[in-house]
Design a protein around this motif. Structure first.
Motif, PDB file in Angstrom:
ATOM      1  N   PHE A   1     -10.552 -69.104  19.230  1.00  0.00           N
ATOM      2  CA  PHE A   1     -11.654 -69.050  20.103  1.00  0.00           C
ATOM      3  C   PHE A   1     -11.689 -69.325  21.525  1.00  0.00           C
ATOM      4  CE2 PHE A   1     -13.214 -66.719  15.938  1.00  0.00           C
ATOM      5  CZ  PHE A   1     -13.581 -65.758  16.863  1.00  0.00           C
ATOM      6  N   PHE A   2     -12.405 -69.250  22.643  1.00  0.00           N
ATOM      7  CA  PHE A   2     -13.201 -69.633  23.922  1.00  0.00           C
ATOM      8  C   PHE A   2     -11.611 -69.752  24.726  1.00  0.00           C
ATOM      9  CE2 PHE A   2     -15.419 -72.715  21.275  1.00  0.00           C
ATOM     10  CZ  PHE A   2     -16.945 -71.740  21.752  1.00  0.00           C
ATOM     11  N   PHE A   3     -11.244 -68.909  24.465  1.00  0.00           N
ATOM     12  CA  PHE A   3     -10.340 -67.341  25.505  1.00  0.00           C
ATOM     13  C   PHE A   3     -10.692 -66.930  26.600  1.00  0.00           C
ATOM     14  CE2 PHE A   3      -7.722 -64.229  27.392  1.00  0.00           C
ATOM     15  CZ  PHE A   3      -6.426 -64.473  27.688  1.00  0.00           C
ATOM     16  N   PRO A   4     -10.155 -68.141  28.087  1.00  0.00           N
ATOM     17  CA  PRO A   4     -10.499 -67.870  29.276  1.00  0.00           C
ATOM     18  C   PRO A   4     -11.070 -66.365  29.446  1.00  0.00           C
ATOM     19  CG  PRO A   4      -9.505 -69.108  29.586  1.00  0.00           C
ATOM     20  CD  PRO A   4      -8.763 -68.893  27.868  1.00  0.00           C
ATOM     21  N   CYS A   5     -12.057 -65.190  29.154  1.00  0.00           N
ATOM     22  CA  CYS A   5     -12.093 -63.527  28.826  1.00  0.00           C
ATOM     23  C   CYS A   5     -12.025 -63.463  30.754  1.00  0.00           C
ATOM     24  CB  CYS A   5     -12.806 -63.154  28.172  1.00  0.00           C
ATOM     25  SG  CYS A   5     -14.502 -64.124  28.298  1.00  0.00           S
ATOM     26  N   ASP A   6     -12.955 -63.963  31.818  1.00  0.00           N
ATOM     27  CA  ASP A   6     -13.111 -63.656  33.111  1.00  0.00           C
ATOM     28  C   ASP A   6     -12.181 -64.412  34.066  1.00  0.00           C
ATOM     29  OD1 ASP A   6     -15.395 -63.032  31.565  1.00  0.00           O
ATOM     30  OD2 ASP A   6     -16.548 -64.869  32.286  1.00  0.00           O
ATOM     31  N   ALA A   7     -10.420 -64.588  32.830  1.00  0.00           N
ATOM     32  CA  ALA A   7      -9.686 -65.324  34.397  1.00  0.00           C
ATOM     33  C   ALA A   7      -9.041 -63.813  35.196  1.00  0.00           C
ATOM     34  CB  ALA A   7      -8.403 -65.793  33.198  1.00  0.00           C
ATOM     35  N   PRO A   8      -8.641 -63.936  35.822  1.00  0.00           N
ATOM     36  CA  PRO A   8      -7.950 -62.762  37.217  1.00  0.00           C
ATOM     37  C   PRO A   8      -6.968 -62.291  36.215  1.00  0.00           C
ATOM     38  CG  PRO A   8      -8.411 -64.614  38.133  1.00  0.00           C
ATOM     39  CD  PRO A   8      -8.550 -65.254  37.320  1.00  0.00           C
ATOM     40  N   ASP A   9      -6.776 -61.214  36.126  1.00  0.00           N
ATOM     41  CA  ASP A   9      -5.636 -60.087  35.384  1.00  0.00           C
ATOM     42  C   ASP A   9      -4.467 -60.584  35.853  1.00  0.00           C
ATOM     43  OD1 ASP A   9      -8.565 -58.397  34.752  1.00  0.00           O
ATOM     44  OD2 ASP A   9      -7.087 -56.710  36.003  1.00  0.00           O
ATOM     45  N   ASN A  10      -3.971 -61.173  36.460  1.00  0.00           N
ATOM     46  CA  ASN A  10      -2.844 -61.682  36.610  1.00  0.00           C
ATOM     47  C   ASN A  10      -2.363 -63.056  35.852  1.00  0.00           C
ATOM     48  OD1 ASN A  10      -4.342 -63.041  38.989  1.00  0.00           O
ATOM     49  ND2 ASN A  10      -3.058 -62.990  40.208  1.00  0.00           N
ATOM     50  N   GLU A  11      -3.655 -63.602  35.769  1.00  0.00           N
ATOM     51  CA  GLU A  11      -3.501 -65.016  34.593  1.00  0.00           C
ATOM     52  C   GLU A  11      -3.041 -64.373  33.458  1.00  0.00           C
ATOM     53  OE1 GLU A  11      -5.910 -67.686  36.295  1.00  0.00           O
ATOM     54  OE2 GLU A  11      -5.220 -67.618  38.468  1.00  0.00           O
ATOM     55  N   ARG A  12      -4.009 -63.095  33.382  1.00  0.00           N
ATOM     56  CA  ARG A  12      -4.587 -63.185  31.845  1.00  0.00           C
ATOM     57  C   ARG A  12      -3.388 -63.107  30.420  1.00  0.00           C
ATOM     58  NH1 ARG A  12      -9.503 -61.676  30.631  1.00  0.00           N
ATOM     59  NH2 ARG A  12      -8.920 -60.692  28.739  1.00  0.00           N
ATOM     60  N   GLY A  13      -1.835 -63.010  30.869  1.00  0.00           N
ATOM     61  CA  GLY A  13      -1.198 -62.933  29.995  1.00  0.00           C
ATOM     62  C   GLY A  13      -0.052 -63.777  29.914  1.00  0.00           C
ATOM     63  N   LYS A  14       0.261 -65.151  31.108  1.00  0.00           N
ATOM     64  CA  LYS A  14       0.080 -66.469  30.566  1.00  0.00           C
ATOM     65  C   LYS A  14      -0.324 -67.105  29.718  1.00  0.00           C
ATOM     66  CE  LYS A  14       1.625 -70.505  33.446  1.00  0.00           C
ATOM     67  NZ  LYS A  14       2.105 -71.071  34.560  1.00  0.00           N
ATOM     68  N   LEU A  15      -2.355 -66.924  30.352  1.00  0.00           N
ATOM     69  CA  LEU A  15      -2.936 -68.051  29.041  1.00  0.00           C
ATOM     70  C   LEU A  15      -3.354 -66.684  27.584  1.00  0.00           C
ATOM     71  CD1 LEU A  15      -5.800 -67.444  31.961  1.00  0.00           C
ATOM     72  CD2 LEU A  15      -4.307 -69.396  31.295  1.00  0.00           C
ATOM     73  N   ARG A  16      -2.999 -66.007  27.863  1.00  0.00           N
ATOM     74  CA  ARG A  16      -2.417 -65.021  26.335  1.00  0.00           C
ATOM     75  C   ARG A  16      -1.878 -66.216  25.368  1.00  0.00           C
ATOM     76  NH1 ARG A  16      -3.781 -60.292  28.079  1.00  0.00           N
ATOM     77  NH2 ARG A  16      -1.119 -59.902  27.940  1.00  0.00           N
ATOM     78  N   ASP A  17      -0.643 -65.540  25.917  1.00  0.00           N
ATOM     79  CA  ASP A  17       0.377 -66.948  25.330  1.00  0.00           C
ATOM     80  C   ASP A  17       0.666 -68.026  25.120  1.00  0.00           C
ATOM     81  OD1 ASP A  17       1.820 -63.787  25.107  1.00  0.00           O
ATOM     82  OD2 ASP A  17       3.082 -64.729  27.074  1.00  0.00           O
ATOM     83  N   GLU A  18      -0.336 -68.965  25.694  1.00  0.00           N
ATOM     84  CA  GLU A  18      -0.159 -69.440  25.508  1.00  0.00           C
ATOM     85  C   GLU A  18      -1.582 -70.239  25.038  1.00  0.00           C
ATOM     86  OE1 GLU A  18      -1.117 -72.388  29.251  1.00  0.00           O
ATOM     87  OE2 GLU A  18       0.330 -71.438  30.416  1.00  0.00           O
TER      88      GLU A  18
END
Length: 522
Positions: free
Chosen positions: A403-420
């Protein structure tokens, strides 16, 4: 002339429940599902090779008897699995775990021995405090018309009850928790567990005003009777049984059928148009989708009052989490200070790995700023401990929500954030089960944007509108005096966007079918 009595858009568990009730009463029904399987966020299918995986719900809470009688699950092949241990809650290092046993005597001994009589008394007092506000929420009561917060406050039997509701509607989870567990050291485990219960289906931290409502909504389970169970073959076995039930009664469930629009003629819903241009007509249309998906995508704003569209767009839909599925080469074991838990294999079935409330609040605030949480709260499960049929012989599957994944992050950052974020979830699990990472054979990672694409849920929100006080109870309704009607005649909502909200209760679908039969299909 209408082809059928009812068209249901979406073969999620509530849409199928509504169709099953209608078909049981002799009404002709067609269910339309865009995917190639039934169940939606309560479905089970192969994601990892040779496994049956649940992308969404994974445990069955107690169901109202009226609902189970109507839906006839066991008659259509469902097998329920009792759980010796329903959940284990693992706090930070140095604090003791809290285990929820199905055996009440074993539960009592565990709490008294490991947490002491004061913790037991605090928990009893908390449940007693929550009993009244949980009861008026009607979370597990079939066919109840939801009331507004103002109505509930006005109808409170005395000042003390009114004060309870004021706290639940306006306070934070910690405002409530600290009444009964004030000591951050002695009560560390309970404070962490209850804080986690308050944040899983809302976009708030445990110190954020309004989070008390979600905590009480979760604790309402305690007043329903019965126990948490699994379903053999995964949660998808429930909608698969409803699919068989509907077809046995003459109804249809059509897969890979994408609804393009709801056909409105003279202010009334009369059917749907599919993506390929085919039109189907019905006396009523039921939507199992959330409100934005139904009204702004399928109905069209031109058919609705501007003020209504504004209200629909104002509903908060977020999914601040990642969902991970794992195929494991064997059963991971607890290590270090947690190693004694290996003595009971069922203590590895599932539960939560949660930091302290202050850390959860900091992680929520980081999420709001577009940053990954430093202390990831996790809900985890290894269902093959009780149901080996879900994985190839000798292997296990596991799932986790972080929980508390930054779901409002820009689309171009979400993949990297998701993997991290996925790596942080695995790291967190390894703090308790050190060999977990080494046993991973295959994995899949989902975030809310996947849920939006797979299930049509707005912003991937599995709650169909977060559990905030101003989005629950009567706020779930859109027409006064009805739980399911809409401003469009002949169009009804049957999903979790309706009262009593999310969770695999089948009550929104069951309630909608009964309202439709009272008002339209007499």
């Amino acid at each position: 002339m209408p082809e059928v009595d009812a068209i249901v858009i979406g073969a999620g568990h509530n849409g199928l429940a509504a169709a099953a009730v209608l078909a049981k009463q002799g009404h002709s029904v067609i269910v339309l599902e865009k995917n190639g399987y039934v169940g939606g966020m309560t479905g089970t299918r192969e994601i990892l090779k040779g496994c049956r995986n649940e992308v969404g719900a994974s445990c069955l809470f107690p169901l109202a008897k009226e609902v189970t009688d109507a839906l006839e699950f066991e008659a259509y092949g469902v097998q329920f699995i009792d759980l010796p241990v329903m959940a284990i809650n693992l706090p930070n290092s140095g604090a003791k775990p809290l285990i929820f046993y199905t055996n009440p005597l074993r539960q009592l001994v565990h709490i008294l021995r490991d947490h002491g009589p004061r913790a037991m008394l605090g928990f009893i007092k908390l449940i007693r405090f929550c009993k009244y506000p949980a009861a008026v929420m009607d979370r597990f009561t079939a066919g109840r018309l939801p009331r507004t917060m103002d109505e509930l406050l006005a109808d409170a039997p005395n000042d003390a009850a009114r004060d309870q509701l004021e706290l639940v509607f306006k306070g934070s989870a910690m405002d409530l928790i600290e009444r009964f567990f004030p000591d951050p050291v002695k009560h560390q485990t309970f404070r962490a567990l209850l804080s986690f219960a308050a944040i899983q289906s809302t976009y708030k931290g445990p110190y954020t005003p309004g989070s008390a409502f979600c905590l009480v909504y979760t604790l309402a389970l305690n007043g329903n009777g019965g126990l948490i169970r699994r379903v053999k073959g995964g949660m998808g076995s429930l909608p698969e049984a409803l699919d068989r039930s509907i077809k046995a009664k003459g109804g249809e469930v059509r897969l890979k059928q994408v609804v393009k629009r709801i056909i409105i003629e003279e202010g009334r819903a009369v059917g749907v148009e599919l993506r390929g241009g085919e039109e189907l007509r019905a006396r009523v249309v039921l939507s199992n989708l959330d409100k934005p998906a139904t009204f702004t995508r399928l109905v069209g704003e031109e058919h609705l009052p501007a003020s209504f569209v504004k209200d629909v767009r104002a509903i908060e839909h977020k999914g601040a989490w990642v969902h991970l599925l794992f195929k494991l080469s064997g059963l991971p074991a607890y290590g270090g200070e947690w190693a004694s838990l290996n003595d009971d294999i069922y203590a590895r079935f599932g539960g939560a790995m949660v930091p302290d409330p202050e850390q959860m609040q900091a992680s929520y605030e980081a999420c709001e700023q577009g940053q990954l949480p430093s202390d990831v709260p996790i809900a985890f499960q290894i269902p093959t401990i009780v149901d080996p049929s879900l994985a190839p012989e000798g292997m296990h599957i596991a799932s986790a929500y972080g929980f508390f994944f930054p779901c409002d992050a820009p689309d171009n950052e979400r993949g990297k954030l998701r993997d991290e974020m996925a790596e942080r979830v695995i790291d967190r699990i390894c703090q308790y089960m050190p060999d977990f990472r080494d046993k991973i054979v295959e994995r899949a990672v989902f975030s809310s944007d996947h849920f939006a694409a797979m299930y049509g849920a707005t912003n991937g929100d599995f709650t169909h509108g977060l559990i905030h006080p101003d989005q629950m109870l009567a706020a779930r309704s859109v027409v006064e005096g009805s739980a399911h009607a809409t401003p469009i005649e002949g169009l009804f909502l049957c999903g979790a966007a309706c009262h009593p909200g999310p969770g695999v209760t089948f009550l929104p679908g069951y309630g909608c079918a009964n309202e439709v039969m009272r008002t339209e299909l007499r």
